[in-house]
Scaffold this active site. Structure first.
Site, PDB file in Angstrom:
ATOM      1  N   HIS A 157       1.270  25.244  26.162  1.00  0.00           N
ATOM      2  CA  HIS A 157       0.208  24.449  26.818  1.00  0.00           C
ATOM      3  C   HIS A 157      -1.058  24.417  25.959  1.00  0.00           C
ATOM      4  O   HIS A 157      -2.143  24.168  26.461  1.00  0.00           O
ATOM      5  CB  HIS A 157      -0.129  25.010  28.200  1.00  0.00           C
ATOM      6  CG  HIS A 157       1.080  25.334  29.022  1.00  0.00           C
ATOM      7  ND1 HIS A 157       1.728  24.413  29.795  1.00  0.00           N
ATOM      8  CD2 HIS A 157       1.774  26.493  29.162  1.00  0.00           C
ATOM      9  CE1 HIS A 157       2.765  24.966  30.393  1.00  0.00           C
ATOM     10  NE2 HIS A 157       2.817  26.234  30.027  1.00  0.00           N
TER      11      HIS A 157
ATOM     12  N   ASP B 226      18.945 -21.836   4.887  1.00  0.00           N
ATOM     13  CA  ASP B 226      18.739 -20.983   3.724  1.00  0.00           C
ATOM     14  C   ASP B 226      20.024 -20.724   2.941  1.00  0.00           C
ATOM     15  O   ASP B 226      20.020 -20.719   1.704  1.00  0.00           O
ATOM     16  CB  ASP B 226      18.079 -19.653   4.138  1.00  0.00           C
ATOM     17  CG  ASP B 226      18.859 -18.888   5.190  1.00  0.00           C
ATOM     18  OD1 ASP B 226      19.801 -19.441   5.784  1.00  0.00           O
ATOM     19  OD2 ASP B 226      18.493 -17.703   5.451  1.00  0.00           O
TER      20      ASP B 226
ATOM     21  N   SER C  54     -15.042  12.531   4.452  1.00  0.00           N
ATOM     22  CA  SER C  54     -15.843  11.680   5.325  1.00  0.00           C
ATOM     23  C   SER C  54     -16.996  11.090   4.523  1.00  0.00           C
ATOM     24  O   SER C  54     -17.604  11.775   3.700  1.00  0.00           O
ATOM     25  CB  SER C  54     -16.393  12.504   6.504  1.00  0.00           C
ATOM     26  OG  SER C  54     -17.408  11.791   7.185  1.00  0.00           O
TER      27      SER C  54
ATOM     28  N   ARG D 214       0.796  -1.224   0.000  1.00  0.00           N
ATOM     29  CA  ARG D 214       0.000   0.000   0.000  1.00  0.00           C
ATOM     30  C   ARG D 214       0.831   1.278   0.000  1.00  0.00           C
ATOM     31  O   ARG D 214       0.401   2.284  -0.544  1.00  0.00           O
ATOM     32  CB  ARG D 214      -0.913  -0.027   1.237  1.00  0.00           C
ATOM     33  CG  ARG D 214      -1.951   1.073   1.296  1.00  0.00           C
ATOM     34  CD  ARG D 214      -2.881   0.855   2.479  1.00  0.00           C
ATOM     35  NE  ARG D 214      -3.849   1.932   2.623  1.00  0.00           N
ATOM     36  CZ  ARG D 214      -5.035   1.980   2.035  1.00  0.00           C
ATOM     37  NH1 ARG D 214      -5.399   0.990   1.244  1.00  0.00           N
ATOM     38  NH2 ARG D 214      -5.866   2.995   2.231  1.00  0.00           N
ATOM     39  N   TYR D 215       2.021   1.257   0.599  1.00  0.00           N
ATOM     40  CA  TYR D 215       2.677   2.513   0.887  1.00  0.00           C
ATOM     41  C   TYR D 215       4.072   2.712   0.302  1.00  0.00           C
ATOM     42  O   TYR D 215       4.354   3.730  -0.306  1.00  0.00           O
ATOM     43  CB  TYR D 215       2.781   2.700   2.421  1.00  0.00           C
ATOM     44  CG  TYR D 215       1.462   2.751   3.144  1.00  0.00           C
ATOM     45  CD1 TYR D 215       0.459   3.628   2.747  1.00  0.00           C
ATOM     46  CD2 TYR D 215       1.208   1.919   4.238  1.00  0.00           C
ATOM     47  CE1 TYR D 215      -0.753   3.673   3.415  1.00  0.00           C
ATOM     48  CE2 TYR D 215       0.005   1.976   4.920  1.00  0.00           C
ATOM     49  CZ  TYR D 215      -0.980   2.850   4.507  1.00  0.00           C
ATOM     50  OH  TYR D 215      -2.170   2.900   5.175  1.00  0.00           O
TER      51      TYR D 215
ATOM     52  N   ARG E  34      14.684 -10.040  10.504  1.00  0.00           N
ATOM     53  CA  ARG E  34      14.032 -10.120   9.192  1.00  0.00           C
ATOM     54  C   ARG E  34      12.833  -9.176   9.113  1.00  0.00           C
ATOM     55  O   ARG E  34      12.415  -8.764   8.034  1.00  0.00           O
ATOM     56  CB  ARG E  34      13.548 -11.551   8.918  1.00  0.00           C
ATOM     57  CG  ARG E  34      14.631 -12.564   8.629  1.00  0.00           C
ATOM     58  CD  ARG E  34      14.019 -13.951   8.506  1.00  0.00           C
ATOM     59  NE  ARG E  34      15.007 -15.003   8.491  1.00  0.00           N
ATOM     60  CZ  ARG E  34      15.520 -15.544   7.396  1.00  0.00           C
ATOM     61  NH1 ARG E  34      15.125 -15.114   6.209  1.00  0.00           N
ATOM     62  NH2 ARG E  34      16.412 -16.513   7.480  1.00  0.00           N
TER      63      ARG E  34
END
Length: 496
Positions: free
Chosen positions: A171, A99, A301, A32-33, A350
């Site tokens: 604040h 591996d 929305s 997705r990213y 990994r």
């Protein structure tokens, strides 16, 4: 299951995932990213072709130093560096449960002449750890120009709005004025620290090199019949072929896992920076003072069509939390490595190493998109200033009255009473701040009424903010971007 069986029914339909892909979990970091270059950097193809290149470097160096490795063997390995039979490697691993040896056998299958000298004298960490270090180095090389672009875009924004007054907040309550550009410099200062940290982490990376099973180089000393100089030459030659200036002088079976802490801690620190920046933008968006880019047909929305949610900043904050949390992995991994090495680091690394770089890559790309399209609403900012400025200007009014011959204590009491009356209107009646109207209506303040506009000019409340912006950008930010000038103008096409 072998890769062959798992991929036998997989078909690619254009750029869309095949239906089979929707039957198993896919990490959204990749699906997705993340950018293509960062996704490739941690891909199986990059990993295993790098393993083969490392075996080639080793064979070349061993040949040059007099071991019985032939030119034909090296040439055969080089001709098959890229054509990996992943299905065969998976079948081998299902039998061998190892591996590295699975890929040694797979490489040997297509390089029968070179088979006897592949991995000669090496241990699994020769390919495993050295490949990880190459991926970390290359990962930093992908991230640093992206961070430079974010800093560049934000610098342009800070310069443009260096003199635009805005309410400061402490604040999250209205405080003395600052400027939009000066606030952006607070963000920039943190990003500049991240840039220097990432540069240092990248430059501090060394190669594990050729060290043997417990780091003593015993196997290579045996191969070279006790010739220590040739063992050191082998280590140096392979290190240089891999593009590193130095190798770690001492290792166990692995390079120190403190190296992973060093790399990921700076990525996590950058995650904290970006979370703070994007949180600030989200707060300002609520005030309608600043907004991230919003596409023409974007929907904020499903229920409230008027909404313009800060979705990009929210994504950055969400992923930044993940990036920060990932730092716990290398910290714990380094702490539990027994003596020369235990294998309980492997499965964790990994996940934690690739995900840290993938996540950092995503939030930098998203932040670049945000900083390229930040929208400022000066009129809204001005309205908020005018709402609070009368209270902030009371000390200036007192000073002006004293200069006009008034008594400081008398004036202070007058202002105190009028301020409390105005505050009652704001808090209890929901009205506007009418302190200035009360000051103008009180004959006591007649001596300064003609100067009231100058006293209340917002630009007189911003101190040296514009000058600070100019000097900071010139002396600290622009020089930091010099190494990345050739890549600064690249734009991000963000897939939302």
């Amino acid at each position: 299951q072998s890769i062959a069986r798992r991929t036998s029914g997989l078909k690619v339909e254009g750029s869309r995932p095949a239906p089979y892909e929707f039957n198993k979990y896919r990490s959204p970091l990749v699906s997705r990213y993340a950018s293509k270059e960062m996704a490739y950097n941690f891909s199986d193809r990059k990993k295993f072709t790098t393993w083969r290149k490392l075996w080639i470097y080793l064979a070349k160096a061993e040949k040059a130093l007099g071991l019985p490795v032939t030119e034909a063997q090296v040439a055969e390995m080089e001709s098959h560096a890229e054509d990996i039979d992943f299905a065969m490697a998976a079948e081998e691993e299902s039998k061998l449960r190892h591996d590295v040896m699975a890929h040694v056998h797979t490489f040997a299958h297509c390089c029968p002449t070179a088979a006897p000298i592949i991995h000669l004298g090496a241990t699994s960490c020769y390919v495993g750890d050295n490949t990880d270090l190459i991926m970390l180095r290359d990962g930093f090389d992908i991230l640093l120009p992206k961070l430079a672009r974010v800093i560049d875009r934000l610098s342009n924004f800070a310069e443009k709005y260096a003199g635009l007054p805005t309410l400061g907040f402490t604040h999250y309550q209205p405080a003395q004025l600052t400027t939009v550009g000066k606030r952006a410099c607070l963000w920039l200062q943190d990003l500049a620290m991240d840039m220097r940290n990432l540069q240092r982490a990248r430059e501090d990376l060394r190669f594990r090199g050729v060290k043997g099973t417990t780091g003593t180089q015993a196997s290579f000393l045996q191969l070279f019949q006790g010739d220590h100089d040739k063992v050191e030459d082998l280590d140096r030659m392979v290190t240089e072929m891999a593009g590193f200036k130095k190798a770690y002088m001492v290792t166990g079976q692995t390079y120190s896992r403190k190296v992973d802490i060093d790399c990921l801690s700076h990525l996590a620190s950058m995650g904290a920076t970006i979370h703070k920046i994007c949180t600030d933008i989200r707060l300002l968006a609520n005030l309608k003072e600043i907004e991230e880019p919003f596409e023409k047909e974007q929907i904020g929305s499903s229920a409230m069509p008027y909404k313009r949610n800060p979705m990009r900043c929210e994504r950055c904050c969400s992923l930044a939390r993940h990036l920060i949390a990932l730092l716990a992995d290398p910290l714990q991994t380094a702490s539990v490595q027994w003596l020369e090495r235990t294998l309980d680091d492997s499965a964790n690394r990994r996940i934690s190493l690739p995900e840290s770089f993938l996540t950092a890559d995503i939030i930098l790309s998203t932040l670049q998109n945000i900083t390229e399209g930040l929208v400022v609403y000066p009129k809204v900012i001005e309205r908020h200033i005018l709402h609070e400025l009368p209270f902030m200007a009371t000390e200036n009014i007192i000073m002006a009255m004293v200069k006009a011959g008034g008594n400081r204590q008398d004036c202070h009491e007058k202002i105190r009473v009028l301020s409390q009356q105005a505050a009652t209107v704001v808090k209890h009646e929901g009205g506007d701040n009418d302190l200035l109207a009360r000051v103008q209506a009180d004959p006591y303040f007649a001596p300064i009424l003609g100067h009231l506009d100058n006293i209340l000019d917002p630009k007189t409340f911003i101190g040296r903010a514009p000058q600070q912006v100019a000097r900071f950008l010139s002396e600290e930010v622009r020089p930091l971007l010099e190494p990345y000038k050739a890549e600064i103008d690249v734009k991000i096409e963000l897939e939302l």
